[in-house]
Design an enzyme around this catalytic site. Structure first.
Site, PDB file in Angstrom:
ATOM      1  N   SER A  88      -1.577   9.422  -8.957  1.00 11.24           N
ATOM      2  CA  SER A  88      -2.081   8.702  -7.820  1.00 11.24           C
ATOM      3  C   SER A  88      -1.034   7.913  -7.072  1.00 11.24           C
ATOM      4  O   SER A  88      -0.087   7.426  -7.471  1.00 11.24           O
ATOM      5  CB  SER A  88      -3.443   7.997  -8.242  1.00 11.24           C
ATOM      6  OG  SER A  88      -2.708   6.753  -9.091  1.00 11.24           O
ATOM      7  N   GLY A 143      -0.944   4.861  -5.790  1.00  9.07           N
ATOM      8  CA  GLY A 143      -0.626   3.389  -6.187  1.00  9.07           C
ATOM      9  C   GLY A 143       0.237   3.356  -7.416  1.00  9.07           C
ATOM     10  O   GLY A 143       1.139   2.723  -7.480  1.00  9.07           O
ATOM     11  N   CYS A 144      -0.118   4.227  -8.454  1.00 10.88           N
ATOM     12  CA  CYS A 144       0.399   4.354  -9.595  1.00 10.88           C
ATOM     13  C   CYS A 144       1.918   4.982  -9.484  1.00 10.88           C
ATOM     14  O   CYS A 144       2.910   4.513 -10.119  1.00 10.88           O
ATOM     15  CB  CYS A 144      -0.354   5.203 -10.645  1.00 10.88           C
ATOM     16  SG  CYS A 144      -1.882   4.305 -10.809  1.00 10.88           S
ATOM     17  N   SER A 145       2.152   5.949  -8.962  1.00 10.38           N
ATOM     18  CA  SER A 145       3.423   6.652  -8.644  1.00 10.38           C
ATOM     19  C   SER A 145       4.335   6.110  -7.570  1.00 10.38           C
ATOM     20  O   SER A 145       5.399   6.324  -7.731  1.00 10.38           O
ATOM     21  CB  SER A 145       2.943   8.292  -8.160  1.00 10.38           C
ATOM     22  OG  SER A 145       2.173   8.796  -9.265  1.00 10.38           O
ATOM     23  N   VAL A 156       4.093   1.871 -11.269  1.00 11.17           N
ATOM     24  CA  VAL A 156       4.938   2.169 -12.322  1.00 11.17           C
ATOM     25  C   VAL A 156       6.498   2.320 -11.845  1.00 11.17           C
ATOM     26  O   VAL A 156       7.423   1.899 -12.582  1.00 11.17           O
ATOM     27  CB  VAL A 156       4.517   3.738 -13.033  1.00 11.17           C
ATOM     28  CG1 VAL A 156       5.633   3.961 -13.984  1.00 11.17           C
ATOM     29  CG2 VAL A 156       3.227   3.449 -13.524  1.00 11.17           C
TER      30      VAL A 156
END
Length: 181
Positions: free
Chosen positions: A65, A67-69, A73
């Site tokens: 996703s 925001g995560c990628s 992270v």
């Protein structure tokens, strides 16, 4: 009008008095529920993995996703050496996804040799035991993990960084977490 609101208020106050805590808290032990790394045959017991030393557990709503990628992270990957210098032995990224997805996601993000492990909580049970599961069915089709970071020391939660709206990258941003210890 006031009379009509009282029964609702009482029901709500009774409900909240009988409800359990909502989030992982300082002093809580890490659940023994197994998660997976790379495949369903490679189970990991985070309670055992984190029983000695300091670790960081980073929870994300979904592998791949935006925001995560793109932000969350990568901040931990970039700061992995600094976390190590602050005494963090291990960094784990956990998503309510299957282990094949988290493996591919981790391989795609880890191009600089950072020692971060990507784990799958396939059923969401580990995340549920932490009290960090939320209904993300409108976006992801099922329940997912709130975005968070937990500092774990000797198997117990030492500090929590849980996003109040479940998905923003603010409280659990790597730079903010790093600056807190």
């Amino acid at each position: 009008m006031q009379h009509l609101l009282r029964p609702v208020f009482r029901q709500s106050s009774i409900y909240f008095k009988q409800s359990y805590r909502f989030y992982a808290a300082v002093g809580d032990a890490i659940p023994t529920t197994k998660v997976f790394e790379g495949s369903p045959g490679n189970d990991v017991n985070l309670a055992k993995e984190t029983e000695k030393g300091k670790s960081l557990l980073v929870g994300v709503p979904g592998a791949f996703s935006p925001g995560c990628s793109q932000k969350h992270v990568p901040g931990y990957i970039k700061s992995a050496g600094e976390f190590k210098n602050k005494g963090i032995d291990n960094i784990y990224v956990l998503a309510v996804n299957d282990p094949f997805v988290t493996k591919a996601w981790g391989e795609g993000l880890l191009d600089d040799g950072a020692q971060i492990r990507f784990l799958a909580d396939s059923t969401g049970e580990f995340t549920r035991e932490l009290g960090l599961l939320f209904d993300a069915s409108k976006v992801f089709g099922n329940e997912r993990s709130k975005r968070y970071a937990l500092l774990i020391e000797d198997g117990k939660i030492k500090q929590t960084f849980i996003e109040p709206d479940n998905t923003s990258v603010d409280v659990s941003d790597a730079t903010k977490v790093l600056s807190s210890f």
